[in-house]
Design an enzyme around this catalytic site. Sequence first.
Site, PDB file in Angstrom:
ATOM      1  N   LYS A  11       0.875  -0.903   2.100  1.00 24.63           N
ATOM      2  CA  LYS A  11       1.275  -0.710   0.691  1.00 24.63           C
ATOM      3  C   LYS A  11       2.504  -1.549   0.388  1.00 24.63           C
ATOM      4  O   LYS A  11       3.265  -1.928   1.283  1.00 24.63           O
ATOM      5  CB  LYS A  11       1.569   0.764   0.389  1.00 24.63           C
ATOM      6  CG  LYS A  11       2.753   1.398   1.155  1.00 24.63           C
ATOM      7  CD  LYS A  11       4.111   1.220   0.500  1.00 24.63           C
ATOM      8  CE  LYS A  11       5.242   1.813   1.337  1.00 24.63           C
ATOM      9  NZ  LYS A  11       6.564   1.265   1.125  1.00 24.63           N
ATOM     10  N   ALA A  98       8.558  -2.781   8.474  1.00 25.40           N
ATOM     11  CA  ALA A  98       8.637  -3.806   7.434  1.00 25.40           C
ATOM     12  C   ALA A  98       8.724  -3.241   6.026  1.00 25.40           C
ATOM     13  O   ALA A  98       8.870  -3.987   5.073  1.00 25.40           O
ATOM     14  CB  ALA A  98       7.395  -4.693   7.539  1.00 25.40           C
ATOM     15  N   ALA A 101       4.616   0.624   5.283  1.00 27.37           N
ATOM     16  CA  ALA A 101       3.976   1.885   5.701  1.00 27.37           C
ATOM     17  C   ALA A 101       2.853   1.693   6.722  1.00 27.37           C
ATOM     18  O   ALA A 101       1.883   2.444   6.718  1.00 27.37           O
ATOM     19  CB  ALA A 101       3.466   2.662   4.485  1.00 27.37           C
ATOM     20  N   GLY A 103       2.647   2.244  10.022  1.00 23.74           N
ATOM     21  CA  GLY A 103       2.417   3.392  10.911  1.00 23.74           C
ATOM     22  C   GLY A 103       1.819   4.561  10.150  1.00 23.74           C
ATOM     23  O   GLY A 103       0.882   5.220  10.627  1.00 23.74           O
ATOM     24  N   ASP A 137       5.006   9.311   3.509  1.00 19.98           N
ATOM     25  CA  ASP A 137       4.084   8.301   2.954  1.00 19.98           C
ATOM     26  C   ASP A 137       2.626   8.540   3.343  1.00 19.98           C
ATOM     27  O   ASP A 137       1.729   7.889   2.797  1.00 19.98           O
ATOM     28  CB  ASP A 137       4.457   6.898   3.473  1.00 19.98           C
ATOM     29  CG  ASP A 137       5.634   6.287   2.725  1.00 19.98           C
ATOM     30  OD1 ASP A 137       6.009   6.834   1.664  1.00 19.98           O
ATOM     31  OD2 ASP A 137       6.162   5.273   3.208  1.00 19.98           O
TER      32      ASP A 137
END
Length: 290
Positions: A11, A98, A101, A103, A137
Amino acid sequence: MKQIRVKAYAKVNLGLDVLRRREDGYHEVRMIMQTVDLYDDLNISKTKDQKISITANLKFLPVDENNLIYKAAKLFLDACGISEGVTVDLKKHIPVAAGMAGGSSDAAAVLYSMNELFQTGLTLPRLMELGVKIGADVPYCLMQGTALAEGIGEKLTELPSMMECPVLVAKPGIHVSTAFVYGNLKLDNVLHPDIDAQIAAMKEKNLKKTADCMGNVLESVTIPKYPVVAKIKDCMIKNGALNAMMSGSGPTVFGLFEDEKTAKAAYQTLYDQGLAKWVYLTGIYNDRRR
Ligand code: ATP
């Protein structure tokens, strides 16, 4: 069914505002979330023993209980009272640490596809309830598409799909700690993005106005510490991006473009300048899970 393949999408935040720091230390946010066509590939297989085993193409990723894939698989097996296990093979393509999201998206993909693999019939809202235990998230990553995220990021409202356009993504070779960024955020003096104006622009299907409304309060912490983030933004804008912004707490920067030709030329310039270690030309991904 013994095995399932699934894509876990990254995302970006088209807008990211932080309203306040709560007493429990979490921050109340208002963010516009958008899935992009950049994904990890997961291959999940059932095993008769109760173990969860992970293999990954990146050697530095944990493959034990610290991997969000492990946490998701364990949570799912426990919640459904299943006494079998899984092996998960991860091909990571989303940049790690980064602000994309990666993971959380892997965890969401595991919850969603284990529900299919084991034919457990949990509803998406129930999977989201499980997902939020892993991270704020994860519910959004289960849903995908365009959404307003409030609360600590887990309160989701579907928004009309974002207009399709080329998206240039660039990550410099630095590591930014999300905890550091939130810990150093001073809310009194920041310029807050107008999230409602951005939602209105998206409803009008006006790409230029949507891009004009892009803003991320977390840049006020990340950019002074890592000026390369601002350099990448400038490079994208000078090379034709409608706008460019840091995603999440960074350091990834993304730019929205009106046409593929301009985006390809900007990709090449950015790549040649060597400001970013990873550069990807991708697009908007609007499929929502139900
Ligand atoms: P967010 O946008 O939610 O802040 P992020 O892009 O900043 O996410 P991730 O790529 O999810 O961060 O990874 C952050 C850390 O989590 C990494 O340092 C990594 O060691 C650990 N991690 C655990 N599981 C995973 C996974 N499946 N993929 C990537 N990182 C993982």
